[in-house]
Write a protein that holds these residues in place. Structure first.
Motif, mmCIF file in Angstrom:
data_model
loop_
_atom_site.group_PDB
_atom_site.id
_atom_site.type_symbol
_atom_site.label_atom_id
_atom_site.label_comp_id
_atom_site.label_asym_id
_atom_site.label_seq_id
_atom_site.Cartn_x
_atom_site.Cartn_y
_atom_site.Cartn_z
ATOM 1 N N LEU A 58 39.279 23.649 33.239
ATOM 2 C CA LEU A 58 37.772 23.566 33.044
ATOM 3 C C LEU A 58 37.530 23.228 31.954
ATOM 4 C CD1 LEU A 58 37.400 27.444 34.482
ATOM 5 C CD2 LEU A 58 36.907 25.190 35.739
ATOM 6 N N PHE A 59 38.255 23.224 30.530
ATOM 7 C CA PHE A 59 37.807 22.842 29.512
ATOM 8 C C PHE A 59 38.564 21.610 29.023
ATOM 9 C CE2 PHE A 59 35.585 26.520 27.030
ATOM 10 C CZ PHE A 59 34.783 26.603 28.058
ATOM 11 N N SER A 60 37.673 20.615 28.297
ATOM 12 C CA SER A 60 38.583 19.583 27.630
ATOM 13 C C SER A 60 39.692 20.104 26.596
ATOM 14 C CB SER A 60 37.475 18.629 27.205
ATOM 15 O OG SER A 60 36.832 19.029 26.026
ATOM 16 N N LYS A 61 40.436 19.215 26.151
ATOM 17 C CA LYS A 61 41.209 19.614 25.074
ATOM 18 C C LYS A 61 40.607 19.742 23.779
ATOM 19 C CE LYS A 61 44.965 17.661 22.416
ATOM 20 N NZ LYS A 61 46.156 16.359 22.148
ATOM 21 N N ALA A 62 39.477 18.934 23.673
ATOM 22 C CA ALA A 62 38.657 19.096 22.162
ATOM 23 C C ALA A 62 37.957 20.467 22.213
ATOM 24 C CB ALA A 62 37.548 17.960 22.181
ATOM 25 N N LEU A 63 37.443 20.945 23.552
ATOM 26 C CA LEU A 63 36.887 22.206 23.428
ATOM 27 C C LEU A 63 37.494 23.288 23.371
ATOM 28 C CD1 LEU A 63 34.346 21.920 26.495
ATOM 29 C CD2 LEU A 63 33.947 21.930 24.125
ATOM 30 N N ILE A 64 38.943 23.180 23.737
ATOM 31 C CA ILE A 64 39.706 24.455 23.671
ATOM 32 C C ILE A 64 40.360 24.394 22.143
ATOM 33 C CG2 ILE A 64 42.363 25.082 24.124
ATOM 34 C CD1 ILE A 64 40.736 25.809 26.310
ATOM 35 N N THR A 78 39.350 30.671 31.076
ATOM 36 C CA THR A 78 40.474 30.266 31.612
ATOM 37 C C THR A 78 40.583 29.493 32.972
ATOM 38 O OG1 THR A 78 40.879 32.291 33.160
ATOM 39 C CG2 THR A 78 41.451 32.401 30.807
ATOM 40 N N ASN A 79 41.729 28.735 33.504
ATOM 41 C CA ASN A 79 41.874 28.473 34.786
ATOM 42 C C ASN A 79 41.507 29.353 35.821
ATOM 43 O OD1 ASN A 79 42.589 25.774 34.226
ATOM 44 N ND2 ASN A 79 44.711 26.497 33.933
ATOM 45 N N PRO A 80 40.856 29.057 36.876
ATOM 46 C CA PRO A 80 40.065 29.911 37.989
ATOM 47 C C PRO A 80 41.422 30.327 38.947
ATOM 48 C CG PRO A 80 39.430 27.680 38.500
ATOM 49 C CD PRO A 80 40.243 27.633 37.013
ATOM 50 N N GLU A 109 30.277 44.033 58.789
ATOM 51 C CA GLU A 109 31.820 44.260 59.259
ATOM 52 C C GLU A 109 32.327 43.093 58.921
ATOM 53 O OE1 GLU A 109 31.518 44.727 63.423
ATOM 54 O OE2 GLU A 109 31.239 46.922 63.239
ATOM 55 N N VAL A 110 33.344 43.352 58.011
ATOM 56 C CA VAL A 110 34.394 42.017 57.474
ATOM 57 C C VAL A 110 35.822 42.344 58.118
ATOM 58 C CG1 VAL A 110 35.235 40.652 55.524
ATOM 59 C CG2 VAL A 110 32.666 41.416 55.617
ATOM 60 N N GLU A 111 36.427 41.250 58.634
ATOM 61 C CA GLU A 111 37.771 41.244 59.112
ATOM 62 C C GLU A 111 38.473 41.287 57.764
ATOM 63 O OE1 GLU A 111 40.818 38.848 61.479
ATOM 64 O OE2 GLU A 111 38.716 38.957 62.345
ATOM 65 N N THR A 112 38.461 40.085 56.959
ATOM 66 C CA THR A 112 39.112 40.020 55.559
ATOM 67 C C THR A 112 38.574 39.639 54.432
ATOM 68 O OG1 THR A 112 41.361 39.634 57.076
ATOM 69 C CG2 THR A 112 41.462 39.078 54.718
ATOM 70 N N PHE A 113 38.685 40.188 53.442
ATOM 71 C CA PHE A 113 37.945 39.504 52.149
ATOM 72 C C PHE A 113 39.084 38.815 51.388
ATOM 73 C CE2 PHE A 113 35.251 43.214 52.549
ATOM 74 C CZ PHE A 113 34.116 42.649 52.452
ATOM 75 N N ASP A 114 38.779 37.524 50.941
ATOM 76 C CA ASP A 114 39.625 36.680 50.276
ATOM 77 C C ASP A 114 39.026 36.278 49.030
ATOM 78 O OD1 ASP A 114 41.984 34.663 50.058
ATOM 79 O OD2 ASP A 114 40.248 33.238 50.408
ATOM 80 N N ILE A 115 39.864 36.620 47.960
ATOM 81 C CA ILE A 115 39.218 35.978 46.598
ATOM 82 C C ILE A 115 39.735 34.701 46.338
ATOM 83 C CG2 ILE A 115 39.524 36.486 44.068
ATOM 84 C CD1 ILE A 115 40.487 39.393 44.679
ATOM 85 N N SER A 116 38.604 33.721 46.226
ATOM 86 C CA SER A 116 38.988 32.323 46.147
ATOM 87 C C SER A 116 39.175 31.761 44.818
ATOM 88 C CB SER A 116 37.777 31.572 46.833
ATOM 89 O OG SER A 116 36.523 31.935 46.413
ATOM 90 N N LEU A 117 38.386 32.646 43.864
ATOM 91 C CA LEU A 117 38.594 32.096 42.392
ATOM 92 C C LEU A 117 38.483 33.383 41.502
ATOM 93 C CD1 LEU A 117 36.073 29.034 42.162
ATOM 94 C CD2 LEU A 117 38.604 28.915 42.249
ATOM 95 N N SER A 229 35.177 36.930 35.767
ATOM 96 C CA SER A 229 34.435 36.808 36.817
ATOM 97 C C SER A 229 35.438 36.249 38.080
ATOM 98 C CB SER A 229 33.615 35.524 36.435
ATOM 99 O OG SER A 229 32.976 35.884 35.276
ATOM 100 N N PHE A 230 34.591 36.691 39.398
ATOM 101 C CA PHE A 230 35.557 36.175 40.546
ATOM 102 C C PHE A 230 34.570 35.992 41.660
ATOM 103 C CE2 PHE A 230 35.076 40.974 39.979
ATOM 104 C CZ PHE A 230 34.477 41.082 41.486
#
Length: 249
Positions: A58-64, A78-80, A109-117, A229-230
């Motif tokens: 997500l961040f460039s080397k310079a930003l980190i 961080t990486n997501p 009604e939800v069959e499955t929740f999935d954390i994508s990020l 965050s997610f």
């Protein structure tokens, strides 16, 4: 003629879900975020070399480098993909439990929740994240791990929380009446919920929001605000055939 049985209806409300997370879990999350931050800082020098290491997508080397050294970079992510790391699996469980509460309380009604990020954020003095929303997801959430700005200082209460939400109904930006001091759920164009250490909030991903500028008091000037965050998607049978929203994923 007097009014007969007056009633005000909330026809199209925007749901928010707030809960607290136990202190032991929050302390563990804080330590894991600090480890991710340290790994990025320790490995940034090797990004352009053959030696394997952690690279932040997500961040460039310079930003980190700027954030790690405190050189005019005020925020870090961080990486997501933290949801895929074994050490963060207990956080996944907390999120899934909250999503099932959301399902019950919103009558869906939800069959499955999935954390994508899932990713961590660190802000130092003046750090912020401009207004945005989270595309390609159903629900989004924030866990407030540490936010010194929200704590009372010398008996004076500081800011309510580090996230500002923007009203989705555009009429509030066209004709905006005066509102009472505590605000109006119907006419305030923005709301800043009381999001303190150890709290999690879940909201529809399309709802625009921003990480407000971090302004700790003088004593806590060198401290950080840390959040997670997610994004969450729904899987399985979704929608209605009649309304052409049906899909199976």
């Amino acid at each position: 003629m007097p009014l007969i049985t007056p009633e005000l209806l909330d026809l199209f409300p925007t749901p928010f879900f707030l809960c607290e997370i136990d202190k032991k879990s929050i302390k563990k999350i804080s330590k894991l975020i600090q480890n991710e931050y340290k790994r990025n800082c320790d490995n940034v020098e090797t990004w352009d070399k053959t030696k394997p290491g952690v690279k932040n997508n997500l961040f460039s080397k310079a930003l980190i480098e700027g954030f790690c050294k405190g050189e005019n970079v005020t925020s870090f992510q961080t990486n997501p993909d933290l949801q895929n790391k074994k050490e963060f699996s207990f956080v996944n469980d907390l999120i899934f439990e909250a999503c099932r509460e959301w399902e019950t309380r919103t009558n869906i009604e939800v069959e499955t929740f999935d954390i994508s990020l899932m990713w961590a954020n660190i802000y130092r003095l003046n750090g912020q994240n401009p207004e945005h929303f989270h595309p390609n997801s159903f629900l989004s959430g924030i866990i407030c791990v540490e936010d010194p700005q929200t704590k009372a200082h010398n008996g004076v209460k500081m800011a309510l929380g580090g996230t500002t939400f923007y009203a989705p109904n555009n009429q509030n930006y066209v004709i905006t009446p005066s509102v009472k001091e505590e605000g109006s759920r119907y006419y305030s164009p923005t709301i800043r919920p009381e999001l303190r250490d150890g709290m999690m909030i879940i909201f529809p991903s399309w709802l625009r929001h921003a990480a407000s500028m971090y302004h700790p008091n003088e004593i806590d000037k060198e401290t950080f605000r840390m959040t997670m965050s997610f994004n969450v998607n729904i899987r399985g049978k979704v929608g209605s055939v009649d309304q052409l929203t049906h899909s199976i994923s």
